[in-house]
Design a protein around this motif. Sequence first.
Motif, PDB file in Angstrom:
ATOM      1  N   THR A 137     -40.905 -35.931   2.384  1.00  0.00           N
ATOM      2  CA  THR A 137     -40.864 -35.172   1.138  1.00  0.00           C
ATOM      3  C   THR A 137     -39.936 -33.974   1.289  1.00  0.00           C
ATOM      4  O   THR A 137     -40.173 -33.103   2.124  1.00  0.00           O
ATOM      5  CB  THR A 137     -42.272 -34.681   0.747  1.00  0.00           C
ATOM      6  OG1 THR A 137     -42.837 -33.980   1.867  1.00  0.00           O
ATOM      7  CG2 THR A 137     -43.175 -35.837   0.394  1.00  0.00           C
ATOM      8  N   TYR A 138     -38.905 -33.955   0.463  1.00  0.00           N
ATOM      9  CA  TYR A 138     -37.978 -32.832   0.459  1.00  0.00           C
ATOM     10  C   TYR A 138     -38.197 -31.903  -0.736  1.00  0.00           C
ATOM     11  O   TYR A 138     -37.573 -30.844  -0.819  1.00  0.00           O
ATOM     12  CB  TYR A 138     -36.541 -33.343   0.458  1.00  0.00           C
ATOM     13  CG  TYR A 138     -36.148 -34.077   1.726  1.00  0.00           C
ATOM     14  CD1 TYR A 138     -35.998 -33.396   2.927  1.00  0.00           C
ATOM     15  CD2 TYR A 138     -35.943 -35.448   1.720  1.00  0.00           C
ATOM     16  CE1 TYR A 138     -35.638 -34.063   4.094  1.00  0.00           C
ATOM     17  CE2 TYR A 138     -35.582 -36.122   2.879  1.00  0.00           C
ATOM     18  CZ  TYR A 138     -35.431 -35.430   4.058  1.00  0.00           C
ATOM     19  OH  TYR A 138     -35.082 -36.098   5.213  1.00  0.00           O
ATOM     20  N   GLN A 139     -39.071 -32.302  -1.659  1.00  0.00           N
ATOM     21  CA  GLN A 139     -39.344 -31.488  -2.838  1.00  0.00           C
ATOM     22  C   GLN A 139     -40.839 -31.160  -2.896  1.00  0.00           C
ATOM     23  O   GLN A 139     -41.682 -31.997  -2.557  1.00  0.00           O
ATOM     24  CB  GLN A 139     -38.926 -32.223  -4.119  1.00  0.00           C
ATOM     25  CG  GLN A 139     -37.503 -32.775  -4.089  1.00  0.00           C
ATOM     26  CD  GLN A 139     -36.459 -31.709  -3.822  1.00  0.00           C
ATOM     27  OE1 GLN A 139     -36.531 -30.613  -4.361  1.00  0.00           O
ATOM     28  NE2 GLN A 139     -35.479 -32.025  -2.982  1.00  0.00           N
ATOM     29  N   GLU A 140     -41.157 -29.967  -3.355  1.00  0.00           N
ATOM     30  CA  GLU A 140     -42.554 -29.514  -3.376  1.00  0.00           C
ATOM     31  C   GLU A 140     -43.440 -30.407  -4.218  1.00  0.00           C
ATOM     32  O   GLU A 140     -44.615 -30.603  -3.919  1.00  0.00           O
ATOM     33  CB  GLU A 140     -42.629 -28.070  -3.898  1.00  0.00           C
ATOM     34  CG  GLU A 140     -42.129 -27.025  -2.907  1.00  0.00           C
ATOM     35  CD  GLU A 140     -42.352 -25.610  -3.413  1.00  0.00           C
ATOM     36  OE1 GLU A 140     -42.926 -25.470  -4.510  1.00  0.00           O
ATOM     37  OE2 GLU A 140     -41.955 -24.658  -2.713  1.00  0.00           O
ATOM     38  N   GLU A 141     -42.883 -30.945  -5.306  1.00  0.00           N
ATOM     39  CA  GLU A 141     -43.716 -31.723  -6.218  1.00  0.00           C
ATOM     40  C   GLU A 141     -44.014 -33.124  -5.690  1.00  0.00           C
ATOM     41  O   GLU A 141     -44.843 -33.846  -6.254  1.00  0.00           O
ATOM     42  CB  GLU A 141     -43.035 -31.842  -7.594  1.00  0.00           C
ATOM     43  CG  GLU A 141     -41.728 -32.615  -7.621  1.00  0.00           C
ATOM     44  CD  GLU A 141     -40.506 -31.762  -7.301  1.00  0.00           C
ATOM     45  OE1 GLU A 141     -39.383 -32.252  -7.538  1.00  0.00           O
ATOM     46  OE2 GLU A 141     -40.673 -30.624  -6.822  1.00  0.00           O
ATOM     47  N   GLN A 142     -43.353 -33.528  -4.612  1.00  0.00           N
ATOM     48  CA  GLN A 142     -43.582 -34.854  -4.068  1.00  0.00           C
ATOM     49  C   GLN A 142     -44.856 -34.903  -3.245  1.00  0.00           C
ATOM     50  O   GLN A 142     -45.194 -33.961  -2.539  1.00  0.00           O
ATOM     51  CB  GLN A 142     -42.391 -35.279  -3.192  1.00  0.00           C
ATOM     52  CG  GLN A 142     -41.104 -35.536  -3.951  1.00  0.00           C
ATOM     53  CD  GLN A 142     -39.967 -35.903  -3.014  1.00  0.00           C
ATOM     54  OE1 GLN A 142     -39.703 -35.198  -2.047  1.00  0.00           O
ATOM     55  NE2 GLN A 142     -39.293 -36.992  -3.301  1.00  0.00           N
TER      56      GLN A 142
ATOM     57  N   HIS B 273     -30.118 -34.066  -3.816  1.00  0.00           N
ATOM     58  CA  HIS B 273     -31.321 -33.272  -4.060  1.00  0.00           C
ATOM     59  C   HIS B 273     -31.089 -31.830  -3.607  1.00  0.00           C
ATOM     60  O   HIS B 273     -30.130 -31.527  -2.892  1.00  0.00           O
ATOM     61  CB  HIS B 273     -32.543 -33.876  -3.360  1.00  0.00           C
ATOM     62  CG  HIS B 273     -32.526 -33.775  -1.862  1.00  0.00           C
ATOM     63  ND1 HIS B 273     -32.917 -34.809  -1.046  1.00  0.00           N
ATOM     64  CD2 HIS B 273     -32.184 -32.773  -1.005  1.00  0.00           C
ATOM     65  CE1 HIS B 273     -32.824 -34.443   0.227  1.00  0.00           C
ATOM     66  NE2 HIS B 273     -32.374 -33.203   0.269  1.00  0.00           N
ATOM     67  N   ASN B 274     -31.956 -30.942  -4.065  1.00  0.00           N
ATOM     68  CA  ASN B 274     -31.966 -29.565  -3.585  1.00  0.00           C
ATOM     69  C   ASN B 274     -32.777 -29.529  -2.299  1.00  0.00           C
ATOM     70  O   ASN B 274     -33.992 -29.749  -2.314  1.00  0.00           O
ATOM     71  CB  ASN B 274     -32.587 -28.629  -4.626  1.00  0.00           C
ATOM     72  CG  ASN B 274     -31.697 -28.460  -5.835  1.00  0.00           C
ATOM     73  OD1 ASN B 274     -30.495 -28.663  -5.768  1.00  0.00           O
ATOM     74  ND2 ASN B 274     -32.294 -28.091  -6.966  1.00  0.00           N
ATOM     75  N   HIS B 275     -32.097 -29.259  -1.198  1.00  0.00           N
ATOM     76  CA  HIS B 275     -32.802 -29.324   0.073  1.00  0.00           C
ATOM     77  C   HIS B 275     -33.694 -28.091   0.234  1.00  0.00           C
ATOM     78  O   HIS B 275     -33.299 -26.973  -0.113  1.00  0.00           O
ATOM     79  CB  HIS B 275     -31.816 -29.404   1.235  1.00  0.00           C
ATOM     80  CG  HIS B 275     -32.431 -30.004   2.454  1.00  0.00           C
ATOM     81  ND1 HIS B 275     -32.504 -31.369   2.648  1.00  0.00           N
ATOM     82  CD2 HIS B 275     -33.031 -29.438   3.525  1.00  0.00           C
ATOM     83  CE1 HIS B 275     -33.116 -31.595   3.800  1.00  0.00           C
ATOM     84  NE2 HIS B 275     -33.450 -30.447   4.350  1.00  0.00           N
ATOM     85  N   PRO B 276     -34.907 -28.263   0.763  1.00  0.00           N
ATOM     86  CA  PRO B 276     -35.815 -27.116   0.938  1.00  0.00           C
ATOM     87  C   PRO B 276     -35.261 -26.116   1.944  1.00  0.00           C
ATOM     88  O   PRO B 276     -34.669 -26.507   2.961  1.00  0.00           O
ATOM     89  CB  PRO B 276     -37.115 -27.753   1.429  1.00  0.00           C
ATOM     90  CG  PRO B 276     -36.705 -29.064   2.028  1.00  0.00           C
ATOM     91  CD  PRO B 276     -35.527 -29.524   1.235  1.00  0.00           C
TER      92      PRO B 276
ATOM     93  N   ALA C 294     -27.940 -27.019  -2.492  1.00  0.00           N
ATOM     94  CA  ALA C 294     -29.041 -26.791  -3.443  1.00  0.00           C
ATOM     95  C   ALA C 294     -28.425 -26.158  -4.687  1.00  0.00           C
ATOM     96  O   ALA C 294     -27.618 -25.234  -4.579  1.00  0.00           O
ATOM     97  CB  ALA C 294     -30.116 -25.895  -2.843  1.00  0.00           C
TER      98      ALA C 294
ATOM     99  N   VAL D  94     -31.153 -22.941  -7.767  1.00  0.00           N
ATOM    100  CA  VAL D  94     -32.482 -22.619  -7.236  1.00  0.00           C
ATOM    101  C   VAL D  94     -32.720 -21.113  -7.366  1.00  0.00           C
ATOM    102  O   VAL D  94     -31.833 -20.307  -7.096  1.00  0.00           O
ATOM    103  CB  VAL D  94     -32.608 -23.062  -5.767  1.00  0.00           C
ATOM    104  CG1 VAL D  94     -32.653 -24.569  -5.675  1.00  0.00           C
ATOM    105  CG2 VAL D  94     -31.453 -22.525  -4.930  1.00  0.00           C
TER     106      VAL D  94
END
Length: 388
Positions: A229-234, A306-309, A346, A349
């Motif tokens: 998971t690279y996104q918080e919502e995942q 994607h926007n990488h964390p 990213a 953001v």
Amino acid sequence: MEKIKEYVAKQQQEVCAFLYDLNSLTAHVQTLLNPLPESVQFYYAIKANSDEQVLRALLPYVYGFEVASMGEIEKVRAISETVPIAFGGPGKTLTELKAALKHNVTLYHLESQLQMQRLNWLAQEQGKTIEVLLRVNPSFELPDATLQMAGKATQFGIEQSELEEILGELGSYPNLRVVGFHFHCISNNLREKTQIKAIEKYITTALQWQQQYNLELSTVNVGGGIGVTYQEEQRPFDWGSYCEQLSTLLKRFPMLNIAMECGRFVSAYCGVYLAQVTDIKSNHGENFAVLRGGNHHFRLPSSWQHNHPFLVLERDDWPYPFAKPTVKNAPITLCGELCTPKDVLAKGVTVERLSAGDIIVFEKAGAYGWHISHHDFLSHPHPQRVYL
């Protein structure tokens, strides 16, 4: 974060580096292996991160290494002459197959009739019988995943209808011993139930072929394909639940070894990519932070779009007579130093505060970062690569 701060404090130039925590890596792989059923042979897919230090750290724990080139075979044999190697990849050349035989590759995932013919011919010349798995591009429907590598027109595997013809003619390959099948059909999957359903279908299909063609079936390779998971919502992949479900499933098939080849899921978490903010500016109403680095070092974000964390490591020192550019509570795009608008890690953001001189700490950068990037485009200096 303390180790990162210690590293940054010692740097005399703009910070640009990968840091890999090998203790974290070995702890993580043990948490993956401990709950797995005994019949699972766990390979690390080294395409995710093939650094010698990473391979040596994993060597005591994994069953073997999955490779996809002659160069990767040589990297594994440089750390061990005996660890099992599974050789995959759609483009095996005659030269690579010769090297694989020289380096005692344990298992071959053959992806076409020509690969079978080449290896059988080489094995005949050397008087050997080689164990192989045939990689399947199935006709049956597959569960959804971010990447689907089979079940449709791709360069991977042997189409099911052609495979079934080959299975009826295995006498044409006297120096190959087909001991199973390779199903690496989905990738970056985050749903454990999807993974279990796919594995069940792989096994039942293989057993049907065993009965129909009187095969000596011992191994089914179910691929890797477990996502990060690279996104918080995942929702992250629930490894504990997956292992419980897998244990229940495999009790029905005690005669089989299940090979599994994970890469990203093993090494992603052990690495971070550090890139210093060299400039902050605004164009057409949008804010941009230009980094010392970019997708020539860390191509994963632009590859996956994607926007990488990331985290921001603020730095107060600014020994210059001019103002330090800063944005506060605003959206900003983090871009690299390359001369292309695609060099974005990213986009848009929101940051609480970001200034020139700060360090962006990109998390989960231990897999498919440096190792899939075009390092020498524009000839910028390479990042430091540090193993803690």
